[in-house]
Design a protein around this motif. Structure first.
Motif, PDB file in Angstrom:
ATOM      1  N   LYS A  58       0.824  -1.210   0.000  1.00 47.50           N
ATOM      2  CA  LYS A  58       0.000   0.000   0.000  1.00 47.50           C
ATOM      3  C   LYS A  58       0.859   1.260   0.000  1.00 47.50           C
ATOM      4  O   LYS A  58       0.593   2.220  -0.726  1.00 47.50           O
ATOM      5  N   GLU A  59       1.905   1.262   0.824  1.00 50.08           N
ATOM      6  CA  GLU A  59       2.799   2.416   0.875  1.00 50.08           C
ATOM      7  C   GLU A  59       3.459   2.656  -0.479  1.00 50.08           C
ATOM      8  O   GLU A  59       3.580   3.797  -0.934  1.00 50.08           O
ATOM      9  N   ALA A  60       3.903   1.556  -1.122  1.00 51.12           N
ATOM     10  CA  ALA A  60       4.543   1.707  -2.428  1.00 51.12           C
ATOM     11  C   ALA A  60       3.574   2.283  -3.451  1.00 51.12           C
ATOM     12  O   ALA A  60       3.924   3.161  -4.253  1.00 51.12           O
ATOM     13  N   ILE A  61       2.332   1.806  -3.417  1.00 54.95           N
ATOM     14  CA  ILE A  61       1.323   2.296  -4.366  1.00 54.95           C
ATOM     15  C   ILE A  61       1.018   3.771  -4.106  1.00 54.95           C
ATOM     16  O   ILE A  61       0.988   4.592  -5.031  1.00 54.95           O
ATOM     17  N   ILE A 106      -4.535  12.900   0.140  1.00 52.42           N
ATOM     18  CA  ILE A 106      -4.587  13.268   1.553  1.00 52.42           C
ATOM     19  C   ILE A 106      -5.716  12.478   2.197  1.00 52.42           C
ATOM     20  O   ILE A 106      -6.841  12.470   1.687  1.00 52.42           O
ATOM     21  N   ALA A 107      -5.424  11.805   3.318  1.00 48.61           N
ATOM     22  CA  ALA A 107      -6.440  11.051   4.050  1.00 48.61           C
ATOM     23  C   ALA A 107      -6.618  11.670   5.432  1.00 48.61           C
ATOM     24  O   ALA A 107      -5.639  12.004   6.100  1.00 48.61           O
ATOM     25  N   VAL A 108      -7.877  11.849   5.847  1.00 45.76           N
ATOM     26  CA  VAL A 108      -8.177  12.373   7.181  1.00 45.76           C
ATOM     27  C   VAL A 108      -9.205  11.459   7.828  1.00 45.76           C
ATOM     28  O   VAL A 108      -9.959  10.750   7.138  1.00 45.76           O
ATOM     29  N   ASN A 109      -9.243  11.445   9.181  1.00 49.04           N
ATOM     30  CA  ASN A 109     -10.251  10.649   9.867  1.00 49.04           C
ATOM     31  C   ASN A 109     -11.542  11.457  10.006  1.00 49.04           C
ATOM     32  O   ASN A 109     -11.658  12.568   9.481  1.00 49.04           O
ATOM     33  N   GLN A 110     -12.502  10.885  10.751  1.00 52.93           N
ATOM     34  CA  GLN A 110     -13.813  11.533  10.841  1.00 52.93           C
ATOM     35  C   GLN A 110     -13.754  12.866  11.588  1.00 52.93           C
ATOM     36  O   GLN A 110     -14.681  13.676  11.499  1.00 52.93           O
ATOM     37  N   ASN A 111     -12.659  13.102  12.324  1.00 54.08           N
ATOM     38  CA  ASN A 111     -12.508  14.360  13.056  1.00 54.08           C
ATOM     39  C   ASN A 111     -11.667  15.383  12.297  1.00 54.08           C
ATOM     40  O   ASN A 111     -11.330  16.437  12.848  1.00 54.08           O
ATOM     41  N   GLY A 112     -11.312  15.057  11.058  1.00 51.90           N
ATOM     42  CA  GLY A 112     -10.518  15.984  10.267  1.00 51.90           C
ATOM     43  C   GLY A 112      -9.034  15.956  10.592  1.00 51.90           C
ATOM     44  O   GLY A 112      -8.297  16.854  10.191  1.00 51.90           O
ATOM     45  N   ILE A 113      -8.570  14.926  11.303  1.00 52.12           N
ATOM     46  CA  ILE A 113      -7.152  14.794  11.637  1.00 52.12           C
ATOM     47  C   ILE A 113      -6.446  14.074  10.492  1.00 52.12           C
ATOM     48  O   ILE A 113      -6.896  13.017  10.042  1.00 52.12           O
ATOM     49  N   ILE A 114      -5.336  14.633  10.031  1.00 56.03           N
ATOM     50  CA  ILE A 114      -4.600  14.057   8.902  1.00 56.03           C
ATOM     51  C   ILE A 114      -3.947  12.752   9.307  1.00 56.03           C
ATOM     52  O   ILE A 114      -3.267  12.672  10.338  1.00 56.03           O
ATOM     53  N   THR A 115      -4.137  11.712   8.511  1.00 58.10           N
ATOM     54  CA  THR A 115      -3.514  10.414   8.773  1.00 58.10           C
ATOM     55  C   THR A 115      -2.475  10.044   7.723  1.00 58.10           C
ATOM     56  O   THR A 115      -1.597   9.225   8.003  1.00 58.10           O
ATOM     57  N   MET A 116      -2.556  10.641   6.531  1.00 54.29           N
ATOM     58  CA  MET A 116      -1.589  10.305   5.488  1.00 54.29           C
ATOM     59  C   MET A 116      -1.572  11.380   4.421  1.00 54.29           C
ATOM     60  O   MET A 116      -2.613  11.900   4.031  1.00 54.29           O
ATOM     61  N   ILE A 117      -0.358  11.736   3.964  1.00 54.12           N
ATOM     62  CA  ILE A 117      -0.172  12.605   2.804  1.00 54.12           C
ATOM     63  C   ILE A 117       0.932  11.975   1.966  1.00 54.12           C
ATOM     64  O   ILE A 117       2.047  11.796   2.459  1.00 54.12           O
ATOM     65  N   ASN A 118       0.624  11.611   0.716  1.00 54.85           N
ATOM     66  CA  ASN A 118       1.660  10.970  -0.093  1.00 54.85           C
ATOM     67  C   ASN A 118       2.626  12.012  -0.667  1.00 54.85           C
ATOM     68  O   ASN A 118       2.436  13.226  -0.528  1.00 54.85           O
TER      69      ASN A 118
END
Length: 551
Positions: free
Chosen positions: A229-232, A241-253
């Motif tokens: 997944k990381e490689a992709i 950009i991925a955020v959780n339901q509270n708007g906290i950033i979890t991933m930015i490629n």
């Protein structure tokens, strides 16, 4: 909502090479840990019980011995000629009541006056541990082997008129104590084994639950999928950009990091950060609480215009996060430009093919009518016209792609009955860079198409387009003048805006905007003037020496 964001099942293409699966490992590890802990606890408590029981029995023996030593009748008996006759009957009921193994009373010579075995009365005490009581007057507990066996016993001196006259020894056999300890230990281990069985069953249930939560995946499979997944994600050209339901950033490629920060940064610098605090991503906030998908929303991310897409992430029908993806608008515009160039070349070839086919049919008709001289004259005239155009473009335009596009557009115009003229003193001898060539080809194609569309509405006798170009000075100048209706004054300032068009249909308004963008990308300009033919006149200028990166 796209189902690709739902749960993901087991990967059928990856199989772990371990002998035991995750569930069995969890059961064995947790079970072994529980059994080890319970074993240690059992051994410790067993040892504690053994020590505590011996100490308790010793304290009990000491208490009995002190009580017996303080009996006035017992100490007074030492005055008589036969103390045993008084002491032995006095001690016997006390031994029975306290369940002591023995109560022995002796004098300072260690001669017994009382003993459970009457045959040993009058004989010397065994154990040789009476010195501390008889000499130093101490009360204490000892462990020794006497006439009845190994025992835990208490020694207390007997006083008469302030002097030590004897000793009381109260004891409990070690074997009896060990039997009592064994009884307690058996009960303890029964409880601990029961606890261990319940704990192992709990470990099985926990392992089954964790296996279910992990969708049946093995740890090796999870690690493999994580790396994959990381490689992709990191190799994807689109920003994510991925955020959780509270708007906290979890991933930015990496691609999104370049858009937001112009560099790749450590995950520690953005993980846990609210997207509200990310200044360059403020345009995403209106879509954050919206549970609907968004497709190709044009916005600014950092300093780049992008097309943004938003997809909510669901788990068990609950919104748990959001994924934003971005595509650089410039890259899409370049792709559109490439497609338009291909379309222009295709249309030019189609026009040439169609025109050539018409001319062949004209020649065939003249031959069938037996008008050979007219056919020969027609062929010579067409050949001369084509050769003159080719010769003209070869002489005046050094770049073969530009001359080829002009020739194609001339043939396309000829098929439509449009008269095209090229100013006699036109010339383009400058060697173009790749970006300059792309900008010029796109500009010529779009401007010629617009000019032909404009004059195609005119009567056949008034379909005229004039072309002039030069590179005599420091700039390349290209002008296309048509005899169409021109651009009304209220729309002159909007003509280069994306999406604005005077044509009918839904897909216009991109050609001139893209052309202007590409021309400005090589430090050029594109502007509209009043034409000599009565319609629109578009003028393109670009410096011969563009940016260093374009050279």
């Amino acid at each position: 909502m796209s189902q690709t964001h739902k749960r993901r099942g087991k990967n059928p293409h990856f199989h772990p090479t371990t002998f035991l699966n995750f569930k069995m490992k969890m059961i064995l590890l947790v079970g072994t840990l529980i059994i080890a802990i319970i074993t240690v606890i059992g051994l410790y408590i067993g040892h504690f019980i053994s020590v505590a029981m011996e100490a308790q029995v010793g304290d009990r023996a000491l208490s009995v011995a002190e009580s017996v030593a303080r009996i006035p009748e017992l100490s007074e008996a030492f005055r008589h000629d036969d103390p045993a006759s008084i002491i032995s009957p006095l001690v016997a009921p006390i031994q029975k009541a306290t369940k002591a193994e023995f109560i022995v009373v002796g004098n300072t010579e260690e001669i017994r006056y009382a003993h459970p075995d009457v045959n040993k009365i009058g004989k010397k005490m065994v154990g040789e541990d009476n010195e501390r009581a008889l000499v130093f007057g101490e009360s204490y507990i000892s462990k020794a082997t006497g006439s009845l066996g190994s025992s835990v016993r208490a020694k207390v001196p007997v006083y008469l008129d302030g002097k030590i006259v004897g000793v009381v020894s109260v004891g409990f056999l070690v074997n009896d104590i060990q039997s009592l300890i064994a009884s307690y230990n058996n009960q303890l281990w029964l409880v601990l084994v029961s606890i261990a069985i319940v704990a192992v069953i709990g470990a099985i249930l926990i392992a089954s639950y964790i296996k279910k939560v992990l969708f049946g995946l093995e740890p090796e499979e999870i690690a493999h999928l994580y790396v994959q997944k990381e490689a992709i994600l990191q190799s994807t050209h689109e920003g994510i950009i991925a955020v959780n339901q509270n708007g906290i950033i979890t991933m930015i490629n990496f691609a999104a990091q370049h858009l937001l920060f112009n560099k790749v940064i450590s995950p520690k610098q953005y993980e846990g950060m609210s997207i509200n605090d990310l200044a360059s991503a403020q345009q995403l906030l209106p879509f954050l609480q919206d549970e609907h998908e968004r497709i190709d929303q044009e916005m600014m991310i950092g300093k780049t215009t992008v097309f943004a897409n938003k997809a909510p992430i669901y788990y068990d029908d609950s919104l748990v996060g959001t994924v934003f993806t971005f595509r650089n608008k410039t890259e899409i515009d370049l792709l559109t430009k490439e497609l338009k160039s291909i379309k222009q070349y295709t249309n030019a070839l189609r026009a040439q093919t169609h025109e050539f086919s018409n001319k062949l049919y004209t020649i065939l008709g003249l031959l069938q009518l037996n008008k050979k001289e007219e056919a020969i004259h027609y062929i010579q005239r067409e050949s001369t016209l084509q050769k003159s155009w080719i010769r003209l473009l070869i002489q005046k335009v050094a770049d073969p792609q530009v001359s080829g596009l002009l020739l194609g557009k001339i043939n396309q115009a000829s098929e439509l009955g449009i008269e095209i003229t090229i100013q006699e003193d036109s010339r383009l001898a400058t060697e173009l860079s790749e970006k300059q060539r792309e900008a010029l080809l796109t500009a010529i194609g779009n401007l010629m198409d617009n000019a032909m569309d404009a004059v195609n509405k005119n009567p056949r006798t008034d379909r005229k387009i004039a072309i002039s170009f030069t590179d005599i000075g420091n700039d390349i100048i290209f002008e296309i003048d048509d005899a169409g209706e021109g651009v009304p004054d209220p729309y002159v300032k909007s003509i280069f805006e994306q999406g604005f068009t005077l044509k009918e249909g839904e897909h216009g308004g991109f050609g001139l905007a893209l052309t202007k963008q590409l021309v400005e990308g090589v430090d050029g300009e594109l502007y509209l003037e009043e034409g000599d033919l009565g319609g629109a006149s578009f003028v393109l200028s670009m410096p011969k020496k563009g940016r260093e990166s374009d050279a």
